[in-house]
Design a protein around this motif. Structure first.
Motif, PDB file in Angstrom:
ATOM      1  N   ILE A   1      -3.795   9.954   5.424  1.00 46.58           N
ATOM      2  CA  ILE A   1      -3.471   8.527   5.408  1.00 46.58           C
ATOM      3  C   ILE A   1      -4.511   7.745   6.206  1.00 46.58           C
ATOM      4  CG2 ILE A   1      -1.783   6.807   6.181  1.00 46.58           C
ATOM      5  CD1 ILE A   1       0.396   8.903   5.511  1.00 46.58           C
ATOM      6  N   ASN A   2      -4.925   8.285   7.343  1.00 50.53           N
ATOM      7  CA  ASN A   2      -5.939   7.625   8.168  1.00 50.53           C
ATOM      8  C   ASN A   2      -7.269   7.524   7.430  1.00 50.53           C
ATOM      9  OD1 ASN A   2      -7.207   6.441  10.324  1.00 50.53           O
ATOM     10  ND2 ASN A   2      -7.478   8.339  11.448  1.00 50.53           N
ATOM     11  N   ASP A   3      -7.689   8.605   6.780  1.00 52.59           N
ATOM     12  CA  ASP A   3      -8.938   8.584   6.028  1.00 52.59           C
ATOM     13  C   ASP A   3      -8.846   7.618   4.844  1.00 52.59           C
ATOM     14  OD1 ASP A   3      -9.979  10.432   7.766  1.00 52.59           O
ATOM     15  OD2 ASP A   3      -9.641  12.154   6.439  1.00 52.59           O
ATOM     16  N   GLY A   4      -7.700   7.585   4.185  1.00 54.17           N
ATOM     17  CA  GLY A   4      -7.531   6.668   3.065  1.00 54.17           C
ATOM     18  C   GLY A   4      -7.455   5.218   3.501  1.00 54.17           C
ATOM     19  N   PHE A   5      -6.904   4.985   4.712  1.00 56.26           N
ATOM     20  CA  PHE A   5      -6.794   3.617   5.213  1.00 56.26           C
ATOM     21  C   PHE A   5      -8.161   3.006   5.495  1.00 56.26           C
ATOM     22  CE2 PHE A   5      -5.892   0.467   8.575  1.00 56.26           C
ATOM     23  CZ  PHE A   5      -5.021  -0.326   7.864  1.00 56.26           C
ATOM     24  N   LYS A   6      -9.122   3.853   5.842  1.00 52.25           N
ATOM     25  CA  LYS A   6     -10.477   3.359   6.118  1.00 52.25           C
ATOM     26  C   LYS A   6     -11.129   2.776   4.870  1.00 52.25           C
ATOM     27  CE  LYS A   6     -11.158   6.651   9.839  1.00 52.25           C
ATOM     28  NZ  LYS A   6     -11.787   7.916  10.245  1.00 52.25           N
ATOM     29  N   THR A   7     -10.743   3.277   3.702  1.00 54.77           N
ATOM     30  CA  THR A   7     -11.334   2.796   2.443  1.00 54.77           C
ATOM     31  C   THR A   7     -10.261   2.246   1.505  1.00 54.77           C
ATOM     32  OG1 THR A   7     -11.149   4.992   1.465  1.00 54.77           O
ATOM     33  CG2 THR A   7     -13.207   4.468   2.605  1.00 54.77           C
ATOM     34  N   ILE A   8      -9.264   1.581   2.051  1.00 51.32           N
ATOM     35  CA  ILE A   8      -8.129   1.133   1.240  1.00 51.32           C
ATOM     36  C   ILE A   8      -8.518   0.064   0.212  1.00 51.32           C
ATOM     37  CG2 ILE A   8      -7.333  -0.653   2.817  1.00 51.32           C
ATOM     38  CD1 ILE A   8      -4.457   0.309   2.143  1.00 51.32           C
ATOM     39  N   LEU A   9      -9.507  -0.748   0.520  1.00 51.19           N
ATOM     40  CA  LEU A   9      -9.908  -1.788  -0.415  1.00 51.19           C
ATOM     41  C   LEU A   9     -10.687  -1.225  -1.596  1.00 51.19           C
ATOM     42  CD1 LEU A   9     -10.905  -4.640   2.048  1.00 51.19           C
ATOM     43  CD2 LEU A   9      -8.823  -4.419   0.704  1.00 51.19           C
ATOM     44  N   VAL A  10     -11.425  -0.135  -1.388  1.00 56.43           N
ATOM     45  CA  VAL A  10     -12.231   0.455  -2.451  1.00 56.43           C
ATOM     46  C   VAL A  10     -11.428   1.476  -3.247  1.00 56.43           C
ATOM     47  CG1 VAL A  10     -14.340   1.745  -2.944  1.00 56.43           C
ATOM     48  CG2 VAL A  10     -14.295   0.107  -1.060  1.00 56.43           C
ATOM     49  N   THR A  11     -10.737   2.363  -2.536  1.00 63.17           N
ATOM     50  CA  THR A  11      -9.975   3.435  -3.190  1.00 63.17           C
ATOM     51  C   THR A  11      -8.549   3.457  -2.626  1.00 63.17           C
ATOM     52  OG1 THR A  11     -10.818   4.994  -1.560  1.00 63.17           O
ATOM     53  CG2 THR A  11     -11.992   4.874  -3.662  1.00 63.17           C
TER      54      THR A  11
END
Length: 148
Positions: free
Chosen positions: A102-112
């Motif tokens: 979730i933390n890794d995905g939150f860093k790129t939430i706007l793109v992916t």
């Protein structure tokens, strides 16, 4: 928690330090309720030892309640671990955790956005399934709940 280095051992210690109180409170309440019942008095009258009464009369009668409490604490532990991993205090990077995903995905939430949505959905389904399992076990172990 902040004194120890991030990892699985730290999470286990934190869960043990925080979750044992509720389990002990429920267990104590059940033991105090059962020790006043007539079959305990009958065992004492027949000369049974304290260990015999505990292991043959008290523990079998509170075992269902202990299992139910353990099952209801599993979703809390899963959420606690995911939260700690999300803020960076959980399992280190080579190992995967829902919180670190979730933390890794939150860093790129706007793109992916799917990188954060999928772990959140899995976390929700996992916690919901353990809650439903615990609810079913509570219904199975506590016949008084079925009447309601």
């Amino acid at each position: 928690l902040l004194v120890m280095k991030p990892g699985l051992y730290t999470i286990i210690v934190a869960l043990i330090l925080t979750e044992w109180i509720g389990m002990a409170r429920i267990t104590r309440a059940q033991v105090l309720k059962i020790k006043e019942l007539e079959f305990i008095l009958a065992s004492k009258t027949l000369g049974a030892s304290g260990f015999f009464i505990i292991f043959k009369n008290v523990l079998p009668n509170i075992f269902g309640q202990i299992i139910i409490m353990a099952m209801f604490s599993i979703p809390n532990a899963i959420f606690y671990e995911a939260f700690l991993a999300m803020v960076g205090l959980g399992i280190p990077a080579p190992q995967a955790s829902l919180g670190s995903l979730i933390n890794d995905g939150f860093k790129t939430i706007l793109v992916t956005p799917y990188q954060v949505v999928i772990p959140v959905i899995i976390l929700g389904i996992l916690m919901l399934s353990f809650n439903l399992l615990a609810d079913g076990l509570r219904d199975a172990f506590d016949p008084k709940m079925k009447e309601m």
